[in-house]
Scaffold this active site. Structure first.
Site, mmCIF file in Angstrom:
data_model
loop_
_atom_site.group_PDB
_atom_site.id
_atom_site.type_symbol
_atom_site.label_atom_id
_atom_site.label_comp_id
_atom_site.label_asym_id
_atom_site.label_seq_id
_atom_site.Cartn_x
_atom_site.Cartn_y
_atom_site.Cartn_z
ATOM 1 N N ARG A 57 0.834 -1.211 0.000
ATOM 2 C CA ARG A 57 0.000 0.000 0.000
ATOM 3 C C ARG A 57 0.865 1.255 0.000
ATOM 4 N NH1 ARG A 57 -2.266 2.079 4.452
ATOM 5 N NH2 ARG A 57 -2.569 0.039 5.413
ATOM 6 N N TYR A 110 -14.921 15.126 -17.113
ATOM 7 C CA TYR A 110 -15.236 13.701 -17.012
ATOM 8 C C TYR A 110 -16.338 13.489 -15.962
ATOM 9 C CZ TYR A 110 -14.602 8.707 -16.496
ATOM 10 O OH TYR A 110 -14.823 7.361 -16.451
ATOM 11 N N ASP A 182 -6.413 17.119 -16.064
ATOM 12 C CA ASP A 182 -6.614 15.754 -16.542
ATOM 13 C C ASP A 182 -6.178 15.750 -18.004
ATOM 14 O OD1 ASP A 182 -7.646 13.393 -17.603
ATOM 15 O OD2 ASP A 182 -9.412 13.407 -16.298
HETATM 16 C C1 LIG Z 1 -11.606 7.312 -18.122
HETATM 17 C C2 LIG Z 1 -11.311 8.690 -17.682
HETATM 18 C C3 LIG Z 1 -11.202 9.000 -16.318
HETATM 19 C C4 LIG Z 1 -11.421 7.975 -15.238
HETATM 20 O O1 LIG Z 1 -10.441 6.988 -15.268
HETATM 21 P P1 LIG Z 1 -10.680 5.509 -14.680
HETATM 22 O O2 LIG Z 1 -9.352 4.870 -14.952
HETATM 23 O O3 LIG Z 1 -11.823 4.908 -15.420
HETATM 24 O O4 LIG Z 1 -10.969 5.663 -13.231
HETATM 25 C C5 LIG Z 1 -10.887 10.287 -15.973
HETATM 26 N N1 LIG Z 1 -10.710 11.253 -16.910
HETATM 27 C C6 LIG Z 1 -10.818 10.994 -18.221
HETATM 28 C C7 LIG Z 1 -10.612 12.089 -19.202
HETATM 29 C C8 LIG Z 1 -11.124 9.712 -18.652
HETATM 30 O O5 LIG Z 1 -11.250 9.451 -19.959
#
Ligand SMILES: *Cc1c(COP(=O)(O)O)cnc(C)c1O
Length: 392
Positions: A57, A110, A182
């Site tokens: 962890r 997202y 992101d």
């Molecule tokens: C898929 C996605 C997420 C979430 O990711 P997971 O791995 O499914 O938890 C977050 N931001 C964007 C832009 C995504 O495409």
């Protein structure tokens, strides 16, 4: 790792730690815990962020490989690999925010991030204001004295909206807020947001980084000081990826540049094909000069990515019929894998299929189709789309 090594060289070598074994491929450390000879060393292991051989962890050699590689290719000081993209996003937000704080975020974000900001965080006294990502002035207007974090996503999903990272980071920093972004859809091949002033880069490694639709993972890349803070939350939040999935992610990362470069080229070709097609009313792809974010994308991205959306000139059912006639391209959520996938966003949110207003508020229309371009031969994908569009 030498800074001057090119991305494709870093992808093969930047993870190499000081393990002292001769294996060329990384061994898999499928273990929950590690033995210690001396209690003092054990105490140090317990308290050291990302320590590789204390308890999984806290860290694991397979995590460390991915973390070194990701920090290098994003140009950050450190990284944490998590069990999902949402794990990376939520662990980061919980680290940086406390009751009374305010977040400025994009309206186009997202769904999981949206739920974090509208459902989970408000229960802990954190509020958020949502703005149009293409309107830099709207970010400035939304900033308050309690704003601690500006959460960006560029390109965004599903309309490939582009945020001017440098301009928004300047606004946020003037007001003492941090900027996270992101960057899942761009990947580090196409975009390094830390160079444009972002403080924290987040990825769903489930998508392009893993690249083979066989794992769920996330990554945070930022400064050493912030990683140390996020790691403390990570210990409590427990979004810990298993050693084998981290190993698979490293294996996927080896070919990231080859896959993404082809996906960039193919998506550009497909976007141009669709833009010229009589059955398609609009195409959303930042590589097209007609895209409103094209100029900013050209400045802050090296490639325009493998994701695009297009509106079929017809109804919800016309779009559904076209998708049903695809031979190679399959219908599934997710993106960034080697296989091409489509979704009709309105089919996932039934109220959009019904209501014009709901559609307009999100910019998602009933006949919108999102296409995640894989690594197949582009001519085969275009032929598949051409045949399917001929059915409507
Ligand atoms: C898929 C996605 C997420 C979430 O990711 P997971 O791995 O499914 O938890 C977050 N931001 C964007 C832009 C995504 O495409």
């Amino acid at each position: 790792m030498r800074e001057q090594d090119a991305l494709e060289t870093q992808l093969i070598h930047a993870d190499r730690g000081d393990r002292g074994d001769a294996s060329i491929a990384a061994p898999i450390f499928q273990t929950s815990t590690f033995a210690f000879d001396a209690p003092a060393a054990m105490a140090e292991g317990a308290q050291t962020p990302n320590y590789e051989t204390f308890y999984t962890r806290h860290g694991n050699p397979n995590h460390a490989d991915v973390e070194r590689l990701m920090a290098t290719i994003e140009g950050g000081e450190g990284a944490i690999v998590t069990a999902s993209g949402m794990g990376a996003i939520t662990t980061t937000a919980l680290t940086l925010l406390k009751s009374g704080d305010h977040v400025v975020a994009q309206r186009s974000t997202y769904a999981g991030t949206h739920d974090l900001l509208t459902d989970l965080l408000p229960r802990f006294g954190v509020t958020a204001t949502f703005v149009d990502q293409t309107d830099t002035g709207a970010f400035a207007e939304a900033m308050r004295s309690e704003t601690r974090l500006v959460m960006l996503e560029s390109p965004s999903n599903p309309l490939l909206g582009i945020t001017d990272i440098e301009a928004v980071a300047r606004i946020a920093h003037e007001r003492g807020a941090l900027v996270s972004i992101d960057s899942t859809i761009a990947t580090p091949v196409n975009q390094n947001p830390l160079r444009f002033g972002a403080d924290i880069v987040l990825h769903s490694a489930t998508k392009y980084l893993g690249g083979h639709s066989d794992l769920i993972a996330g990554v945070v890349v930022t400064s050493r000081a912030l990683i140390d803070r996020i790691w403390k939350t990570h210990l409590v939040a427990g979004s810990v990826i298993g050693p084998f999935d981290a190993w698979l992610l490293l294996r996927g990362l080896r070919t990231l540049d080859m896959r993404v470069e082809r996906q960039n080229r193919s998506a550009q070709g497909i976007a141009e094909f669709l833009a010229a097609h009589g059955c398609v009313s609009r195409v959303f792809y930042p590589g097209l000069a007609s895209h409103p974010g094209h100029k900013i994308a050209a400045r802050q991205m090296r490639g325009f990515g493998g994701l695009l959306s297009f509106e079929i000139d017809g109804s919800f059912d016309d779009a559904r019929r076209a998708i049903a006639n695809l031979r190679l391209i399959r219908t599934a959520v997710s993106l960034g894998g080697i296989e091409s996938l489509v979704v009709q966003p309105a089919a996932m949110w039934p109220d959009i299929a019904e209501s014009r207003e709901a559609a307009d508020s999100l910019g998602v229309t009933p006949s919108l189709v999102r296409l995640a371009v894989g690594t197949e031969r582009v001519d085969d994908l275009i032929a598949d789309l051409d045949t399917a569009l001929a059915q409507i």
